[in-house]
Motif scaffolding. Structure first.
Motif, PDB file in Angstrom:
ATOM      1  N   VAL A 204       0.819  -1.213   0.000  1.00  0.00           N
ATOM      2  CA  VAL A 204       0.000   0.000   0.000  1.00  0.00           C
ATOM      3  C   VAL A 204       0.855   1.266   0.000  1.00  0.00           C
ATOM      4  N   ARG A 205       2.008   1.236   0.672  1.00  0.00           N
ATOM      5  CA  ARG A 205       2.799   2.467   0.830  1.00  0.00           C
ATOM      6  C   ARG A 205       3.154   3.121  -0.511  1.00  0.00           C
ATOM      7  N   PRO A 206       3.811   2.420  -1.463  1.00  0.00           N
ATOM      8  CA  PRO A 206       4.127   3.089  -2.733  1.00  0.00           C
ATOM      9  C   PRO A 206       2.898   3.354  -3.589  1.00  0.00           C
ATOM     10  N   GLN A 207       1.815   2.630  -3.327  1.00  0.00           N
ATOM     11  CA  GLN A 207       0.591   2.798  -4.110  1.00  0.00           C
ATOM     12  C   GLN A 207      -0.057   4.156  -3.857  1.00  0.00           C
ATOM     13  N   ARG A 208       0.109   4.687  -2.660  1.00  0.00           N
ATOM     14  CA  ARG A 208      -0.553   5.942  -2.312  1.00  0.00           C
ATOM     15  C   ARG A 208      -0.090   7.084  -3.224  1.00  0.00           C
ATOM     16  N   ALA A 209       1.207   7.148  -3.473  1.00  0.00           N
ATOM     17  CA  ALA A 209       1.740   8.211  -4.343  1.00  0.00           C
ATOM     18  C   ALA A 209       1.230   8.054  -5.767  1.00  0.00           C
ATOM     19  N   ALA A 210       1.158   6.812  -6.262  1.00  0.00           N
ATOM     20  CA  ALA A 210       0.676   6.576  -7.627  1.00  0.00           C
ATOM     21  C   ALA A 210      -0.788   6.977  -7.766  1.00  0.00           C
ATOM     22  N   LEU A 211      -1.602   6.686  -6.755  1.00  0.00           N
ATOM     23  CA  LEU A 211      -3.012   7.062  -6.826  1.00  0.00           C
ATOM     24  C   LEU A 211      -3.185   8.576  -6.779  1.00  0.00           C
ATOM     25  N   ARG A 212      -2.337   9.264  -6.023  1.00  0.00           N
ATOM     26  CA  ARG A 212      -2.408  10.733  -6.014  1.00  0.00           C
ATOM     27  C   ARG A 212      -1.994  11.295  -7.373  1.00  0.00           C
ATOM     28  N   ASP A 213      -0.971  10.695  -8.011  1.00  0.00           N
ATOM     29  CA  ASP A 213      -0.592  11.124  -9.367  1.00  0.00           C
ATOM     30  C   ASP A 213      -1.731  10.878 -10.355  1.00  0.00           C
ATOM     31  N   ASP A 230     -10.713  11.254  -6.333  1.00  0.00           N
ATOM     32  CA  ASP A 230     -10.508  11.675  -4.945  1.00  0.00           C
ATOM     33  C   ASP A 230     -11.039  10.620  -3.983  1.00  0.00           C
ATOM     34  N   ASP A 231     -12.136   9.991  -4.351  1.00  0.00           N
ATOM     35  CA  ASP A 231     -12.703   8.936  -3.511  1.00  0.00           C
ATOM     36  C   ASP A 231     -11.755   7.746  -3.416  1.00  0.00           C
ATOM     37  N   ILE A 232     -11.072   7.421  -4.518  1.00  0.00           N
ATOM     38  CA  ILE A 232     -10.092   6.327  -4.487  1.00  0.00           C
ATOM     39  C   ILE A 232      -8.937   6.678  -3.560  1.00  0.00           C
ATOM     40  N   VAL A 233      -8.459   7.922  -3.632  1.00  0.00           N
ATOM     41  CA  VAL A 233      -7.369   8.352  -2.755  1.00  0.00           C
ATOM     42  C   VAL A 233      -7.806   8.276  -1.296  1.00  0.00           C
ATOM     43  N   ASP A 234      -9.043   8.705  -1.018  1.00  0.00           N
ATOM     44  CA  ASP A 234      -9.550   8.628   0.357  1.00  0.00           C
ATOM     45  C   ASP A 234      -9.621   7.176   0.834  1.00  0.00           C
ATOM     46  N   ALA A 235     -10.071   6.277  -0.038  1.00  0.00           N
ATOM     47  CA  ALA A 235     -10.133   4.863   0.332  1.00  0.00           C
ATOM     48  C   ALA A 235      -8.740   4.319   0.610  1.00  0.00           C
ATOM     49  N   SER A 236      -7.759   4.729  -0.197  1.00  0.00           N
ATOM     50  CA  SER A 236      -6.384   4.287   0.027  1.00  0.00           C
ATOM     51  C   SER A 236      -5.856   4.799   1.364  1.00  0.00           C
ATOM     52  N   GLU A 237      -6.199   6.032   1.719  1.00  0.00           N
ATOM     53  CA  GLU A 237      -5.757   6.577   2.999  1.00  0.00           C
ATOM     54  C   GLU A 237      -6.433   5.857   4.162  1.00  0.00           C
ATOM     55  N   ARG A 238      -7.704   5.479   3.989  1.00  0.00           N
ATOM     56  CA  ARG A 238      -8.382   4.724   5.046  1.00  0.00           C
ATOM     57  C   ARG A 238      -7.716   3.359   5.232  1.00  0.00           C
ATOM     58  N   ILE A 239      -7.338   2.744   4.138  1.00  0.00           N
ATOM     59  CA  ILE A 239      -6.633   1.455   4.225  1.00  0.00           C
ATOM     60  C   ILE A 239      -5.315   1.623   4.976  1.00  0.00           C
ATOM     61  N   TRP A 240      -4.590   2.692   4.650  1.00  0.00           N
ATOM     62  CA  TRP A 240      -3.306   2.922   5.317  1.00  0.00           C
ATOM     63  C   TRP A 240      -3.509   3.192   6.810  1.00  0.00           C
ATOM     64  N   ASP A 241      -4.548   3.962   7.150  1.00  0.00           N
ATOM     65  CA  ASP A 241      -4.826   4.241   8.559  1.00  0.00           C
ATOM     66  C   ASP A 241      -5.173   2.949   9.311  1.00  0.00           C
ATOM     67  N   MET A 242      -5.949   2.077   8.689  1.00  0.00           N
ATOM     68  CA  MET A 242      -6.280   0.804   9.323  1.00  0.00           C
ATOM     69  C   MET A 242      -5.035  -0.053   9.521  1.00  0.00           C
ATOM     70  N   LEU A 243      -4.150  -0.037   8.545  1.00  0.00           N
ATOM     71  CA  LEU A 243      -2.910  -0.805   8.673  1.00  0.00           C
ATOM     72  C   LEU A 243      -2.018  -0.232   9.779  1.00  0.00           C
ATOM     73  N   GLU A 244      -1.991   1.090   9.893  1.00  0.00           N
ATOM     74  CA  GLU A 244      -1.232   1.696  10.987  1.00  0.00           C
ATOM     75  C   GLU A 244      -1.812   1.276  12.337  1.00  0.00           C
ATOM     76  N   ASN A 245      -3.151   1.264  12.419  1.00  0.00           N
ATOM     77  CA  ASN A 245      -3.790   0.841  13.661  1.00  0.00           C
ATOM     78  C   ASN A 245      -3.501  -0.630  13.963  1.00  0.00           C
ATOM     79  N   TYR A 246      -3.603  -1.475  12.940  1.00  0.00           N
ATOM     80  CA  TYR A 246      -3.326  -2.901  13.132  1.00  0.00           C
ATOM     81  C   TYR A 246      -1.864  -3.129  13.532  1.00  0.00           C
ATOM     82  N   LYS A 247      -0.972  -2.328  12.972  1.00  0.00           N
ATOM     83  CA  LYS A 247       0.446  -2.454  13.328  1.00  0.00           C
ATOM     84  C   LYS A 247       0.642  -2.173  14.823  1.00  0.00           C
ATOM     85  N   GLU A 248      -0.002  -1.122  15.324  1.00  0.00           N
ATOM     86  CA  GLU A 248       0.100  -0.819  16.746  1.00  0.00           C
ATOM     87  C   GLU A 248      -0.558  -1.903  17.588  1.00  0.00           C
ATOM     88  N   VAL A 249      -1.702  -2.434  17.119  1.00  0.00           N
ATOM     89  CA  VAL A 249      -2.411  -3.469  17.881  1.00  0.00           C
ATOM     90  C   VAL A 249      -1.572  -4.737  17.982  1.00  0.00           C
TER      91      VAL A 249
END
Length: 328
Positions: A204-213, A230-249
């Motif tokens: 997901v990490r490198p994908q975020r920049a490509a979706l913004r481009d 923009d909705d796709i970018v928002d969905a990608s950011e939600r995925i990244w936020d969930m992964l950050e949360n899961y990483k902490e959990v």
């Protein structure tokens, strides 16, 4: 970017050309409606590259990216087409782990070509629905190549959410098992979940920049479609936020599990230490009266019972003292 010749038109038709029993035949599936063609080539081979070179004039570097296994997500703009490389998570049942499935896309004014290097279920499902459903095909294709590109990317991005929900359920189950006394048994399970989260983040990490481009590009993506991307970018950011949360959990679960195991070991050591301390004075008394020298009361049965009673009282006193201090 270099100015390339325009694409050469080939034969049109809706029927997919995909005879799997002939390995030298291009693995090409094609749908056409409203002046727009969608060509899907799953796991492209050299024979498929030859077919593309015969019908289209794409840059040779793009073909190298299609057949490269280590290509990062990106968006390249040319005069006559748009080349997009994206990665999506895919669970490989053969190895039992999460891997990245690469999707290469060529987008032109009247065509879109998708080339997944591995089967991507949302892409297959959308292609089959467009092939069999006249109403959906007319609805998607009538809005142009940019909207069809949005629909393809959006379905593939949204497919990550069910995977994340399963991952979240697995973390909740691990938390319950930790406090059910199965700490030693779930160490490997925690490691597997942690590896899944790491692999997901790597995708997901490198994908975020490509979706913004992709959101910023205006070739074949008019301003009317900006809100969709923009909705796709928002969905990608939600995925990244969930992964950050899961990483902490998972890190917290790993730390908690280690603490539970450590406390359990400490309890065992405390009991063993208490037993050693209690037995030590009794052993000392028995050793004194067991020496091969004359001691008071030697040969007297009364002295023997006095020593036994004294040892029992000493044992009871020490156990009572340890329990009073909370050591037992």
């Amino acid at each position: 970017m270099p100015n390339l010749p325009r694409l050469r038109r080939g034969a049109r038709g809706r029927a997919p050309v995909r005879p799997p029993e002939q390995p030298d035949t291009p693995n090409v599936e094609e749908i056409e409606a409203c002046g727009l063609r969608w060509i899907n080539i799953e796991r492209p081979r050299q024979v498929d590259r030859a077919w593309l070179e015969e019908h289209f004039d794409f840059h040779s570097l793009d073909y190298e990216d299609v057949f490269s296994r280590n290509q990062r997500p990106k968006v390249d703009e040319y005069d006559d087409y748009l080349f997009v490389v994206l990665h999506f998570p895919r669970f490989d049942k053969q190895v039992g782990r999460l891997n990245a499935a690469e999707l290469d896309v060529f987008v032109g004014s009247d065509f879109i070509i998708t080339l997944p290097n591995e089967p991507i279920q949302p892409l297959e499902y959308l292609f089959e629905r467009c092939r069999t459903g006249d109403e959906l095909r007319e609805q998607l294709f009538s809005k142009g190549a940019g909207y069809l590109l949005y629909k393809v990317v959006d379905d593939c991005v949204d497919a990550s959410f069910p995977m994340l929900r399963k991952m979240g359920n697995k973390l909740e189950r691990l938390e319950e098992e930790i406090f059910e006394g199965r700490s030693e048994e779930i160490v490997r399970d925690i490691s597997n979940v942690k590896q899944e989260i790491i692999n997901f983040r790597k995708i997901v990490r490198p994908q975020r920049a490509a979706l913004r481009d992709l959101d910023r590009t205006r070739r074949y993506v008019p301003e009317s479609l900006e809100v969709y991307f923009d909705d796709i970018v928002d969905a990608s950011e939600r995925i990244w936020d969930m992964l950050e949360n899961y990483k902490e959990v998972v890190e917290a679960l790993e730390s908690t599990n280690e603490s539970v195991i450590s406390h359990r070991v400490n309890d065992v050591l405390r009991v063993l230490t208490s037993i050693s301390v209690v037995v030590l004075p009794l052993t000392l008394v028995a050793s004194v009266f067991g020496m091969n020298v004359h001691v008071p009361g030697q040969g007297s049965i009364e002295a023997f019972w006095i020593v036994i009673v004294a040892m029992v009282l000493m044992l009871g006193g020490m156990l009572g003292y340890f329990r009073h201090r909370g050591w037992l």
